[in-house]
Design an enzyme around this catalytic site. Structure first.
Site, PDB file in Angstrom:
ATOM      1  N   ARG A 184      19.012  -5.853  -5.007  1.00  0.00           N
ATOM      2  CA  ARG A 184      17.926  -4.863  -5.057  1.00  0.00           C
ATOM      3  C   ARG A 184      16.578  -5.507  -4.760  1.00  0.00           C
ATOM      4  O   ARG A 184      15.540  -5.076  -5.259  1.00  0.00           O
ATOM      5  CB  ARG A 184      17.901  -4.129  -6.392  1.00  0.00           C
ATOM      6  CG  ARG A 184      17.713  -4.986  -7.627  1.00  0.00           C
ATOM      7  CD  ARG A 184      17.471  -4.083  -8.831  1.00  0.00           C
ATOM      8  NE  ARG A 184      17.432  -4.853 -10.073  1.00  0.00           N
ATOM      9  CZ  ARG A 184      17.073  -4.355 -11.239  1.00  0.00           C
ATOM     10  NH1 ARG A 184      16.697  -3.100 -11.324  1.00  0.00           N
ATOM     11  NH2 ARG A 184      17.077  -5.090 -12.318  1.00  0.00           N
ATOM     12  N   LYS A 229      11.064  -5.593  -4.940  1.00  0.00           N
ATOM     13  CA  LYS A 229      12.193  -5.404  -5.854  1.00  0.00           C
ATOM     14  C   LYS A 229      12.317  -3.907  -6.129  1.00  0.00           C
ATOM     15  O   LYS A 229      11.359  -3.271  -6.556  1.00  0.00           O
ATOM     16  CB  LYS A 229      11.969  -6.161  -7.160  1.00  0.00           C
ATOM     17  CG  LYS A 229      13.170  -6.104  -8.098  1.00  0.00           C
ATOM     18  CD  LYS A 229      12.987  -7.029  -9.286  1.00  0.00           C
ATOM     19  CE  LYS A 229      14.203  -6.989 -10.204  1.00  0.00           C
ATOM     20  NZ  LYS A 229      14.040  -7.904 -11.360  1.00  0.00           N
ATOM     21  N   ASP A 258      22.655   0.864  -6.252  1.00  0.00           N
ATOM     22  CA  ASP A 258      21.863   1.554  -5.229  1.00  0.00           C
ATOM     23  C   ASP A 258      20.682   0.733  -4.723  1.00  0.00           C
ATOM     24  O   ASP A 258      19.971   1.145  -3.816  1.00  0.00           O
ATOM     25  CB  ASP A 258      21.362   2.905  -5.763  1.00  0.00           C
ATOM     26  CG  ASP A 258      20.566   2.779  -7.060  1.00  0.00           C
ATOM     27  OD1 ASP A 258      20.072   1.667  -7.363  1.00  0.00           O
ATOM     28  OD2 ASP A 258      20.441   3.790  -7.773  1.00  0.00           O
ATOM     29  N   GLY A 259      20.450  -0.439  -5.332  1.00  0.00           N
ATOM     30  CA  GLY A 259      19.361  -1.298  -4.874  1.00  0.00           C
ATOM     31  C   GLY A 259      17.979  -0.842  -5.292  1.00  0.00           C
ATOM     32  O   GLY A 259      16.984  -1.432  -4.882  1.00  0.00           O
ATOM     33  N   ARG A 298       6.830  -8.857  -5.381  1.00  0.00           N
ATOM     34  CA  ARG A 298       6.783 -10.167  -6.028  1.00  0.00           C
ATOM     35  C   ARG A 298       6.387 -11.230  -5.001  1.00  0.00           C
ATOM     36  O   ARG A 298       6.705 -11.116  -3.812  1.00  0.00           O
ATOM     37  CB  ARG A 298       8.149 -10.524  -6.622  1.00  0.00           C
ATOM     38  CG  ARG A 298       8.764  -9.392  -7.432  1.00  0.00           C
ATOM     39  CD  ARG A 298       9.925  -9.870  -8.265  1.00  0.00           C
ATOM     40  NE  ARG A 298      11.115 -10.231  -7.496  1.00  0.00           N
ATOM     41  CZ  ARG A 298      12.277 -10.553  -8.058  1.00  0.00           C
ATOM     42  NH1 ARG A 298      12.390 -10.591  -9.371  1.00  0.00           N
ATOM     43  NH2 ARG A 298      13.336 -10.855  -7.331  1.00  0.00           N
ATOM     44  N   ARG A 322      17.549 -19.872  -4.799  1.00  0.00           N
ATOM     45  CA  ARG A 322      18.131 -20.087  -6.129  1.00  0.00           C
ATOM     46  C   ARG A 322      19.225 -21.158  -6.094  1.00  0.00           C
ATOM     47  O   ARG A 322      19.731 -21.506  -5.039  1.00  0.00           O
ATOM     48  CB  ARG A 322      18.761 -18.776  -6.627  1.00  0.00           C
ATOM     49  CG  ARG A 322      17.767 -17.616  -6.694  1.00  0.00           C
ATOM     50  CD  ARG A 322      18.296 -16.399  -5.924  1.00  0.00           C
ATOM     51  NE  ARG A 322      17.270 -15.362  -5.792  1.00  0.00           N
ATOM     52  CZ  ARG A 322      16.906 -14.549  -6.765  1.00  0.00           C
ATOM     53  NH1 ARG A 322      17.490 -14.627  -7.937  1.00  0.00           N
ATOM     54  NH2 ARG A 322      15.966 -13.652  -6.567  1.00  0.00           N
ATOM     55  N   ASP A 365      22.217 -17.758 -10.514  1.00  0.00           N
ATOM     56  CA  ASP A 365      21.540 -17.013  -9.444  1.00  0.00           C
ATOM     57  C   ASP A 365      20.137 -16.590  -9.847  1.00  0.00           C
ATOM     58  O   ASP A 365      19.392 -16.048  -9.020  1.00  0.00           O
ATOM     59  CB  ASP A 365      22.371 -15.785  -9.040  1.00  0.00           C
ATOM     60  CG  ASP A 365      22.660 -14.869 -10.224  1.00  0.00           C
ATOM     61  OD1 ASP A 365      23.371 -15.310 -11.142  1.00  0.00           O
ATOM     62  OD2 ASP A 365      22.177 -13.717 -10.239  1.00  0.00           O
ATOM     63  N   ASP A 387      13.144 -13.275 -11.825  1.00  0.00           N
ATOM     64  CA  ASP A 387      14.061 -12.215 -12.261  1.00  0.00           C
ATOM     65  C   ASP A 387      13.860 -11.843 -13.723  1.00  0.00           C
ATOM     66  O   ASP A 387      14.661 -12.168 -14.593  1.00  0.00           O
ATOM     67  CB  ASP A 387      15.510 -12.621 -11.989  1.00  0.00           C
ATOM     68  CG  ASP A 387      15.776 -12.770 -10.503  1.00  0.00           C
ATOM     69  OD1 ASP A 387      15.076 -12.127  -9.717  1.00  0.00           O
ATOM     70  OD2 ASP A 387      16.659 -13.539 -10.123  1.00  0.00           O
TER      71      ASP A 387
END
Length: 522
Positions: free
Chosen positions: A104, A123, A135-136, A193, A200, A270, A280
């Site tokens: 996403r 994001k 659905d992202g 962002r 990662r 991740d 994240d």
């Protein structure tokens, strides 16, 4: 955005997915896939950071423009750019999860400004080939939390991604907030962002797991060339230096987390950056009462793998996975093992120095470890607010008695009536030793207090504060988002006009959804 200097190094130099359809799939022999954001129906700007805009080359005037709204909501593509989603794998809660990728998140472009490079990423901008069954998209509550927290962390001095903008998409998004079979529609939102990159640990794990060693070598060398140009020498030595640098930066980040009482909540591989920056922001939180076993993540409530006190060990575990991913390029276990062993040893030494600085002790004695251990124990005898305790500790004078000292930090106790009997005796004993130790320091009370107040924040983004802002924003009142954003730009300052935020978590927030623990949907 006339001054944005586009420089797409990532897509120009690394292998792309030849399949440009936006279908969920396994992607091999590539580190990214081209994908465009889903166009929002009616985007609206809620908040933007002028500071971050300036950082990447956007003027304050441009923030209010239609081109800014369209570009950072995903409605239009910036000229001379091709958005993309990255392919990576990861260990989630200690288990290999295989291909994950940007499910996403969509990277708009890389830009250069003042000899620095930044990746701009949306994001919640829609489905990608890595979205799996999702659905992202993102919802308002999670987007408010991410937008505010990244900026709060930056001003606390914690390495982190930054937040450029927070927007509503104008669309409704279906979410099951507690994963309990009760989905509901929520307002969709998008955060832009900003980071040097969003690469990662899992990016390297993916390539090694698929035995794509040529791509692995190319990818590591790309990272060294662009992000760690100080690394020199023979290839194998460079790969080891790369791992050492990532380990050092990760250790520094974790030390800052522990210093301010931040708990990430989802330290999967991740979600670990090669830059040693916090990325994240999902079910994160700050310690309210000092509890090393606390995790903000409902998914982790049973095993508490990602609890506050376990973050250094998890960082080392994640670095083991990165070492395994780099091993095919090095083919020697011993030098990697040495770096991993030194990680915890160096961390423990740095942690002691950091903790002593929180106590206003800037020299070291043989008994300091005992003093720290004793405090960590007594803090847990009755619920004690970490932020308030350490902030008020700066008020203690060398001439104070233990009784006076306890009086000065009493506002940090959630249950003041419990501070009696053996608990009071334990506190009295600790403060007696602590005040003796203060008197062995050369610094004056005034200088020490000032130094402590630059280390121990007065204001952090407690979950209940975010929730209040989310509840107001859901009613189209964005004033609290702006107030918290302003407050958190100066978390070490007294800011008497915002004194109401220097307070323990209210009782109503103890078990309220969004104020105590959160799900990965948060």
């Amino acid at each position: 955005m006339k001054n944005l200097k586009i420089n797409n190094r990532f897509t120009a130099e690394l292998p792309a997915d030849p399949n440009e359809t936006n279908e969920i799939r396994q992607v091999s022999n590539a580190v990214f896939s081209y994908v465009n954001p889903t166009k929002p129906s009616n985007p609206k700007l809620i908040h933007a950071s002028k500071e971050v805009a300036e950082l990447v080359g956007i003027s304050p005037e441009e923030i209010q423009s239609e081109s800014f709204l369209n570009a950072f909501s995903g409605k239009e593509i910036l000229p001379e750019t091709r958005p993309f989603a990255m392919c990576y794998a990861g260990h989630q809660f200690g288990n290999w999860a295989g291909q994950l990728g940007d499910g996403r998140a969509i990277n708009l472009t890389e830009v250069e400004n003042n000899n620095e490079f930044f990746t701009l990423q949306l994001k919640g901008a829609g489905k990608t080939p890595y979205s799996r069954t999702a659905d992202g998209l993102a919802v308002l509550r999670s987007s408010v939390r991410e937008y505010l927290c990244a900026e709060a962390m930056y001003h606390l001095g914690v390495p982190t991604t930054r937040s450029l903008s927070l927007m509503l998409s104008g669309d409704q998004v279906l979410r099951d907030i507690l994963y309990n079979g009760n989905p509901a529609y929520e307002k969709g939102a998008i955060v832009c962002r900003v980071a040097p990159s969003f690469i990662r640990f899992g990016s390297f794990e993916m390539l090694t797991a698929r035995n794509e060693l040529k791509n692995l070598k190319q990818f590591v060398e790309y990272n060294i060339k662009h992000y760690f140009p100080e690394i020199k020498g023979e290839p194998k030595e460079q790969y080891l230096q790369f791992f050492q640098t990532v380990a050092d930066k990760t250790r520094e980040m974790i030390l800052h987390w522990q210093r301010v009482g931040f708990v990430h909540g989802v330290m999967n591989t991740d979600n670990m950056s090669i830059h040693g920056i916090t990325i994240d922001y999902g079910p994160y939180g700050w310690l309210e009462n000092y509890d090393p076993d606390w995790t903000p993540n409902t998914t982790d409530s049973q095993n508490r793998r990602y609890r506050f006190g376990n973050q250094p060990q998890i960082a080392q575990w994640n670095l083991y996975q990165l070492a395994n991913a780099l091993y095919p390029l090095i083919n020697e276990a011993e030098p990697l093992e040495k770096i991993l062993e030194s990680f915890i040893n160096d961390y423990e030494s740095d942690y002691k120095t950091m903790f002593l600085s929180k106590l206003g002790l800037f020299t070291s004695t043989e008994s300091d470890s005992e003093l720290i251990t004793a405090l960590e124990t007594v803090l847990q005898l009755s619920e004690t607010d970490m932020t308030i305790f350490f902030r008020n500790l700066s008020q203690i004078l060398k001439s104070d008695s233990a009784e006076n000292a306890i009086e000065k930090i009493k506002d940090s106790f959630y249950k003041p009536k419990e501070i009696s009997g053996t608990i009071l005796e334990s506190w009295t004993k600790w403060f007696t030793v602590y005040i003796e130790r203060l008197n062995a320091e050369a610094l004056s009370d005034e200088v020490r207090s000032e130094k402590m107040n630059r280390i121990n924040p007065k204001y952090v983004l407690r979950n209940y504060m975010s929730q209040l802002a989310i509840d107001a924003a859901d009613k189209e009142d964005y004033s609290l988002i702006d107030e918290l954003y302003t407050l958190l730009q100066k978390p070490y300052d007294e800011q008497p006009e915002y004194q109401k935020w220097f307070a323990k978590r209210p009782d109503w927030a103890r078990s309220k959804v969004g104020c105590s623990m959160l799900s990965c949907s948060s």
